[in-house]
Design an enzyme around this catalytic site. Sequence first.
Site, PDB file in Angstrom:
ATOM      1  N   TYR A   1       0.808  -1.216   0.000  1.00 45.33           N
ATOM      2  CA  TYR A   1       0.000   0.000   0.000  1.00 45.33           C
ATOM      3  C   TYR A   1       0.856   1.287   0.000  1.00 45.33           C
ATOM      4  CZ  TYR A   1      -2.391   4.069   1.143  1.00 45.33           C
ATOM      5  OH  TYR A   1      -2.788   5.368   1.076  1.00 45.33           O
TER       6      TYR A   1
ATOM      7  N   HIS B   1      -3.199   0.961   6.378  1.00 44.02           N
ATOM      8  CA  HIS B   1      -4.307   0.814   5.429  1.00 44.02           C
ATOM      9  C   HIS B   1      -5.182  -0.409   5.727  1.00 44.02           C
ATOM     10  CE1 HIS B   1      -6.051   2.074   1.466  1.00 44.02           C
ATOM     11  NE2 HIS B   1      -5.656   3.225   1.971  1.00 44.02           N
TER      12      HIS B   1
HETATM   13  C1  CS2 Z   1      -4.953   6.885   2.069  1.00 43.00           C
HETATM   14  C2  CS2 Z   1      -5.749   7.169   0.883  1.00 43.00           C
HETATM   15  O1  CS2 Z   1      -4.312   9.135   2.056  1.00 43.00           O
HETATM   16  C3  CS2 Z   1      -4.437   8.135   2.736  1.00 43.00           C
HETATM   17  O2  CS2 Z   1      -4.154   8.064   3.901  1.00 43.00           O
HETATM   18  O3  CS2 Z   1      -5.287   5.922   2.935  1.00 43.00           O
HETATM   19  O4  CS2 Z   1      -4.795   7.472  -0.065  1.00 43.00           O
HETATM   20  C4  CS2 Z   1      -6.706   6.121   0.341  1.00 43.00           C
HETATM   21  O5  CS2 Z   1      -6.004   5.033  -0.140  1.00 43.00           O
HETATM   22  C5  CS2 Z   1      -7.516   6.739  -0.764  1.00 43.00           C
HETATM   23  O6  CS2 Z   1      -8.126   7.890  -0.313  1.00 43.00           O
HETATM   24  C6  CS2 Z   1      -8.513   5.777  -1.313  1.00 43.00           C
HETATM   25  O7  CS2 Z   1      -9.296   6.417  -2.269  1.00 43.00           O
HETATM   26 MG    MG Z   2      -4.875   6.423   4.898  1.00 44.60          MG
END
Ligand code: CS2
Ligand code: MG
Length: 408
Positions: A160, A217
Amino acid sequence: MKITGAKVFVGGPGKNYVTLKIMTDQGVYGLGDATLNNRETLPAAYLNDYLIPNLIGMDPRNSEDIWQFFYRGAYFRRGPIAMAAFAAIDMALWDIKGKLANMPLYQLFGGKSRDGALVYAHATGSDLSDLKDSIRYYIDQGYKAVRVQCGIPGMPTAGYGVAETKGDVANYITDFSGIKPKVEIWDTDRYMRYMPDALMDIRDHFGPDLKILHDVHHRLTPREAAAFAKSVEPVGLYWLEDPTPAEDQDALKMLRQHSTVPVAIGEVFNSVWDCNKLIEQNLIDFIRVSVTYAGGITHVKRIVDLAGLHNVRTGFHGAPSHSPISMAAQAHLNAWAPNFGIQEYLVLGTPECDALFPSDHKLQNGMFQVSDGAGLGVDFDESEAERYHFKAGSHPIVRLEDGTMWDY
Ligand code: CS2
Ligand code: MG
């Protein structure tokens, strides 16, 4: 005063921004953002089919009653699609209110509580060495806080928040090659073995002053999250984000029993009812809601006030999927909120985005300087908007190596 019409635009440079413009009989207009990442056409349809026809003729100054009308009036409440659509209306009505008062929104909330708002950027690397280069890049730009995401040795896909190409920070969330998602493979054991040492290495390398954030995540079980939090304690993280899937609020109790690492959660929450228990039971340190996904300024301000009563600070979501309109709404809340913590910030800065959404909001030395313009302090250029249209895209999905579906 009456609302005479409203229009929804879907599109933008590399994003499907959902922009709402509400017009009034006094020539003043307001702007709102309903961009629900990867499901953008749905709040747009809700606005066009149900909400806008009801808005016409209403007095735009009654933003509270209009919010209640749509929220209570729907009967089937909450959910990201509805709350993003209500959010856009609410932002636009606050924008109109600020323009009528000829004041920036933060003045209507109670004035400024600080000169600038601390922001964090996303550093990413397919390995630790690339990640360090990425962190250095942000430190050199003046950032004081950086979220760090790293490729895990032996994991079949990047993990992620790790950009596929070095230097590409903004576009890894949505793949615009089609509506069908790519599959990423996740391996909790490899992550748990590698990441704590990698985070410690980053701390040793960059020293004590850098605010280091890390986003799990939603990928760990409660027990794994507690073990992970315990093992990263010596790093002195500014926050550990979304350690467990967000639906299970009790999951954080186990983590709290084993660790004092600060926890941030809430980017997928739509209402105060998703986080009141977390806040009241002190299970989190930062609330991550956004004005877009959680019903606009009117509703998020209630969440901020509840959080303030329990020493929970704000850390609003600011992934690049938010348009400069909702980032402006958050900037006004950040300038005011007595319990402000930090703001995730990646959205502005490309010439195309600035041309579509002109504004005087500024980022300087890792601090966000809110504009003194009336209302939200951001405009929308409709002729620029004609260059863009909806493009089908998707988040990746996540599976374990044996094929089991996992949390993205
Ligand atoms: C993420 C997001 O910014 C963050 O902290 O967890 O990038 C997330 O993956 C997205 O908003 C999903 O659309
Ligand atoms: Mg996030």
